[in-house]
Write a protein that holds these residues in place. Structure first.
Motif, PDB file in Angstrom:
ATOM      1  N   SER A  78     -10.183  -4.147   7.070  1.00 48.93           N
ATOM      2  CA  SER A  78     -10.411  -4.060   8.510  1.00 48.93           C
ATOM      3  C   SER A  78     -11.896  -4.308   8.810  1.00 48.93           C
ATOM      4  N   MET A  86       0.806  -1.210   0.000  1.00 47.81           N
ATOM      5  CA  MET A  86       0.000   0.000   0.000  1.00 47.81           C
ATOM      6  C   MET A  86       0.846   1.271   0.000  1.00 47.81           C
ATOM      7  N   ARG A 138      -7.239   0.230   3.192  1.00 46.85           N
ATOM      8  CA  ARG A 138      -6.916  -0.384   4.467  1.00 46.85           C
ATOM      9  C   ARG A 138      -8.191  -0.627   5.280  1.00 46.85           C
ATOM     10  N   LEU A 147      -6.009   4.693   2.660  1.00 47.50           N
ATOM     11  CA  LEU A 147      -6.762   4.412   3.891  1.00 47.50           C
ATOM     12  C   LEU A 147      -8.062   3.689   3.568  1.00 47.50           C
TER      13      LEU A 147
END
Lengths: 255, 471
Positions: free
Chosen positions: A159, A130, A155, A152
């Motif tokens: 998550s 990333m 990411r 983000l």
């Protein structure tokens, strides 16, 4: 635990390929997939990308993108033929035309493009860290904030997927003694998804707090720990990218 | 260094529509280099105060605030959080909330990049902090693939890499095993930093670390001598729950046994050459007993638990119930697993819905049982679980499994974030129906006070370490 990690450690050239050249290749091949209508070339490209995924990771992992989109592919197979009514009839039930030659031609094109784009984009994300994607995007002129938002988001998705998996597991343990019907099981998906959404929504302010606490927003010049350092120079990587795109271009024979 | 005067703060209560006061005219002074331990029962406002001092609340959480807070003469209520990055570092109770990046190295480097350090300096700090917290071999691992204790160590490594003058730490010892608890205690004691640690209980590792003690009580902070604070804290934690007179009933007798089990677990973000493995030659637990499962951070306690309740597969060996090899579905039906984070196990709009869910086909029975269990676990049937306190959510999570009457219950880090008294109570209630309990904990004192036997994970093996003594 099933962890939905974006980057998958593996082997092969793609891991050494500079992310800037890799991103350029991805975009160019995606464009070719849309412009190209040579079926054999489309499937050949798909096969090449699949073999690359297989070599870079393993058999089980390389089937993962297919598993993710299989439901959509089935929907396409079921409904796309119904949208093309004219042309040479190939399959017929009574007086009802199930599929024409043109419909199957377009279905083949759509499925090949969809699979190709999915596999290429997935392979790019699997083989590029990333932070390297972030650095590549910055090299192409995107601001730091812009690249951070993109990375983000990438990411955040795994998550949330992790949380969803945990919630699903908890749900499974709670409902394990039920003799549930398929209908009941489908209805029970709703609270699981709701709980995952609640966990995801709760995590947004925490992420904002962490970003600010870690100094995002300061007006001093930002340092950089990572640098892109392609083996044998960036020009060679772009040369390889141009060769790959060129070969694909001629294979598609789109003149 | 830190000066709080007449601080009042009230949260917006979305259920009631009004503001709920957390602090009223709170005062606190922390001198440069002081090491202050602030105790408080769960939901007394420890995490909120830590975030207010770090300039994150009320910016990100709606509330009314008044008074003044100064850190190094900076007016916290007038600055942005990023202005504090090099001056104050916060370690949150749940490390997941602070993680931003996709590798341990990048997580530590992120704030250093924000501060504008050059690459050489960032590398120096990243390498040394990873080494100090024994994470150097995991630098490229995705934090999502690490254990709770490893994540906590990552936050502590980040704190040390930033090297700010003030460390605010919310339950920093939670999730850490014995070795790292001691390392953290040593780091706090030896550093020249100003350190404020918030904790919901006093543990042995705090001995000799702090030079001052406080307690959050009735929306204020009381600072006094250690013994006085501990005495007050005892009174507070007893007051925070109603004790239940528990008579252990052994209604059924079942044994869960593991033989020659081999588990292999892959981390996706690093190469598969050396996957995580865990072996259990002989592990068993019987109805009515409490067994502790302990081991260092990342040793595989949660992985083992997930296999025991049938959520994850195993490579070799067997898991049997009363001598019969159990399928994953049978394990799902017999072994409950209370995740460390209660939010993963509760998902309905009200406590009543949660408690009735497993009996949703028999509404009359559901209502009756929900009423009884709510009273036993001190829950209000009308409450919305997402708005409830952490401690109450833990009670609700346990109440759900109490209703399900699973013969085996695995409880992951129950003692984290709740008082000992509340943890004892939850375990006692779950034992009421004769369930066999496996507690996963890093707190040896807690384990000793409850368990009759203990298993330890050492060198990738689950080994029985014998009896604790009569309990």
């Amino acid at each position: 635990m099933v962890t939905t990690s974006l980057y998958i450690a593996g082997r092969g050239f793609l891991y050494k390929f500079d992310p800037r050249a890799k991103l350029f290749t991805l975009l160019a091949l995606t464009l070719l997939l849309f412009l190209g209508s040579n079926h054999a070339s489309l499937w050949l490209l798909n096969l090449a990308v699949f073999l690359l995924a297989l070599y870079s990771t393993n058999f089980k992992q390389s089937l993962q993108p297919l598993k993710t989109i299989i439901f959509l592919v089935i929907i396409m197979i079921l409904f796309v033929p119904l949208t093309y009514r004219d042309g040479t009839v190939v399959i017929k039930i009574g007086n009802f035309t199930v599929a024409t030659k043109e419909a199957l031609f377009n279905l083949n094109l759509l499925v090949a493009r969809f699979l190709g784009i999915t596999y290429m984009a997935t392979l790019f994300i699997w083989t590029t860290k990333m932070v390297d994607i972030q650095l590549a995007l910055r090299w192409y002129g995107l601001s730091y904030s812009g690249t951070l938002i993109v990375t983000l988001a990438f990411r955040f998705i795994p998550s949330v997927a992790d949380s969803f998996q945990m919630i699903q597991d908890a749900h499974l343990l709670r409902s394990a003694s039920d003799s549930t019907s398929s209908k009941r099981r489908i209805v029970d998906v709703v609270p699981t998804v709701t709980a995952a959404l609640v966990v995801a929504l709760k995590s947004i302010p925490y992420m904002a707090m962490s970003l600010e606490h870690r100094g995002f927003g300061r007006d001093n010049k930002r340092g950089s720990y990572r640098y892109l350092d392609p083996q044998f120079g960036l020009w060679l990587h772009f040369l390889i990218a141009v060769v790959v795109i060129g070969v694909a271009y001629f294979a598609f024979n789109i003149f | 260094m830190i000066e709080i005067s007449e601080l009042s703060f009230a949260f917006k209560d979305y259920q009631e529509g009004n503001y709920k006061p957390i602090f009223e005219n709170l005062n606190l002074k922390v001198a440069k280099g002081q090491k202050l331990l602030i105790l408080g029962v769960p939901d007394s406002g420890k995490s909120t105060l830590a975030r207010i001092i770090s300039a994150l609340i009320p910016r990100h959480v709606e509330g009314e605030i008044s008074g003044s807070i100064k850190v190094n003469s900076l007016d916290i209520l007038k600055i942005e959080a990023w202005e504090l990055t090099d001056k104050l570092t916060l370690v949150t109770q749940n490390p997941q909330e602070q993680l931003l990046m996709t590798s341990l190295v990048d997580e530590i480097a992120f704030p250093l990049e924000s501060l504008g350090f050059n690459q050489k300096e960032i590398e120096k700090r990243v390498v040394s902090s990873l080494k100090r917290w024994n994470l150097e071999e995991m630098g490229e691992v995705n934090p999502q693939e690490t254990s709770g204790g490893e994540r906590k160590r990552l936050l502590l490594a980040t704190t040390e890499a930033i090297d700010a003058d003030v460390w605010i730490m919310d339950e920093p010892f939670d999730d850490l095993d014995y070795k790292y608890k001691n390392l953290l205690a040593k780091r706090i004691k030896e550093s020249d930093k100003t350190v404020v640690v918030f904790a919901s209980r006093y543990i042995g590792e705090y001995k000799g670390v702090f030079d001052s003690f406080g307690l959050i009580k009735d929306k204020h902070i009381v600072v006094d001598q250690k013994d006085e604070i501990l005495k007050l804290y005892e009174q507070e934690s007893e007051r925070s729950f109603v004790t239940t007179d528990v008579k252990l009933q052994k209604l059924h007798s079942k044994t869960l046994r593991v033989k020659d089990l081999k588990i292999v677990h892959q981390r996706f973000s690093v190469k598969a050459d050396n996957p995580f493995t865990l072996n259990a030659k002989d592990f068993y637990v019987e109805s009515g007993e409490v067994v502790a499962l302990v081991g260092p951070n990342g040793s595989g306690k949660s992985t083992f638990s997930r296999v025991l309740c049938g959520l994850d597969p195993y490579l070799d060996g067997s898991i049997s119930i009363d001598g019969k090899v159990a399928t994953s579905k049978e394990l799902n039906r017999n072994v409950a697993y209370l995740f460390q984070n209660p939010d993963f196990g509760i998902f309905l709009p009200t406590v009543e819905d949660e408690l009735s869910w497993s009996m949703r086909h028999d509404k009359q029975k559901a209502k009756k049982v929900a009423n009884e269990v709510a009273s036993l676990f001190h829950l209000d049937l009308k409450d919305n679980p997402t708005m409830m306190s952490y401690g109450s959510r833990k009670h609700l999570q346990a109440a759900v499994y109490y209703i399900l009457e699973r013969p085996f219950v695995i409880i992951d880090e129950l003692d984290s974030g709740v008082t000992y008294a509340a943890a004892y109570e939850i375990i006692s209630l779950l034992r009421l129906r004769g369930a066999a309990i496996v507690i996963i904990t890093h707190d040896q004192e807690f384990a000793k006070s409850l368990a009759t036997r203990q298993y330890v994970i050492e060198n990738k093996e689950v080994i029985e370490k014998g009896e604790y003594g009569d309990n």
